[in-house]
Design an enzyme around this catalytic site. Structure first.
Site: not given
Length: 340
Positions: A51, A84, A118, A182
């Site tokens: 990330c 995750w 996140t 993105y």
């Protein structure tokens, strides 16, 4: 995140930036009000190498020498619709928190947390609860609130006399470049994609011009601004150029930006925190609506990252009056064959 679907038909991609705004600060005395105390050994940074937002926190932590006071948990390169996972750790559990998913730390603090789970995230080890996932603030606080525990020779990544310019550059880099790739990749229509593409390359052209005459983004040394731009540049040719259709040109075809990126990559703290294999696995495996075959490309060749860049002729001192960090902490090294 409810599914592994990232593109909304007909719409421009909009990032959810409503993060947990708690901070860890000197004199923090009210966790219930979002003010947590600076305390060595109390917190664990959860940061996946794949990330870019998490990669920034790992770089800053290393540059400042905070490895011994803030531990590091590293999820694997992929996640499902829940969160995750720690699939690279023995037994699939984080060895300190004892959890299989970072989601568990979020739910420990906020049962049924409704927003995206996140990384990066900072977790309070004693309670096992998430403190914050506000990634722009995490690195700024590493610089300004943890000064007592930084290594001798730590660089000034967010010096007061340059903060106004750093903030101004960071804002444009975030909206147009960090998030701009993105907006291209997750565009839901041709019109949205075209607009995002034009904005991205307008900003990259601005950076190319700016960096043609100066070694770093702001001032004569590495700052927070360089860290924030680097993690996007490191992923550009490997992922964004093809996977996100940011394909006017490659990073290697922009002389100033490519030289600048190599200069940083070869600086301790940057390249030794960059895992190209995990980066590719993350994007090409997780974004199933963009890459339904989940085939991970073998290229590009990353050996060019170690070639001479010639940026020294522009002057500047990477660490100012400070020094480079030492060796990577045991257990935090990039796996053999995953770097340049």
């Amino acid at each position: 995140m409810s599914t592994n679907t990232y593109v909304t038909g007909g719409q421009e991609y909009t990032r959810d930036t409503n993060y947990i705004e708690d901070r860890i600060i000197r004199g923090g005395d009210a966790p219930e009000a979002g003010r947590w105390p600076v305390e060595p050994g109390r917190y664990r940074l959860i940061a996946a190498r794949a990330c870019p937002w998490a990669n920034r926190t790992v770089i800053v932590r290393r540059l400042l020498g905070l490895e011994d006071v803030i531990s590091l948990g590293q999820p694997g390169p992929t996640h499902d619709e829940r969160s995750w996972t720690f699939d690279l750790d023995p037994g699939g559990q984080d060895p300190v928190l004892g959890i299989e998913r970072i989601q568990d730390a979020y739910f420990r603090r906020f049962p049924g947390y409704p927003r995206g789970i996140t990384v990066p995230a900072v977790v309070d080890v004693p309670s096992g609860a998430v403190v914050t996932n506000n990634f722009p603030q995490i690195t700024l606080d590493f610089s300004s609130e943890w000064t007592e525990y930084q290594r001798e020779g730590a660089p000034r990544l967010y010096p007061e006399e340059l903060r106004e310019e750093i903030d101004r550059v960071n804002q444009r880099v975030f909206t147009e470049v960090n998030n701009g790739v993105y907006r291209c990749g997750f565009a839901g229509s041709q019109e949205a994609y075209d607009a995002a593409y034009d904005r991205l390359f307008t900003a990259l052209d601005w950076l190319e011009e700016r960096l043609a005459g100066q070694r770093f983004l702001v001032g004569e040394t590495i700052t927070e601004a360089d860290v924030r731009l680097f993690t996007t540049l490191a992923r550009f040719d490997a992922v964004y150029h093809g996977h996100f259709k940011c394909n006017r040109n490659k990073l290697t075809e922009m002389p100033a930006l490519w030289g600048y990126a190599r200069d940083l990559f070869q600086t301790p703290g940057f390249g030794d925190s960059t895992d190209f294999q995990q980066i590719k696995q993350h994007y090409y495996l997780v974004h199933k609506d963009i890459n339904p075959t989940q085939i991970v490309p073998k290229g590009p060749d990353t050996s060019g990252w170690l070639t001479a860049h010639g940026r020294e002729k522009l002057g500047g001192r990477p660490f100012g009056d400070g020094t480079a960090p030492g060796r990577v902490a045991p257990g935090e090294e990039v796996a053999p064959g995953h770097g340049a």
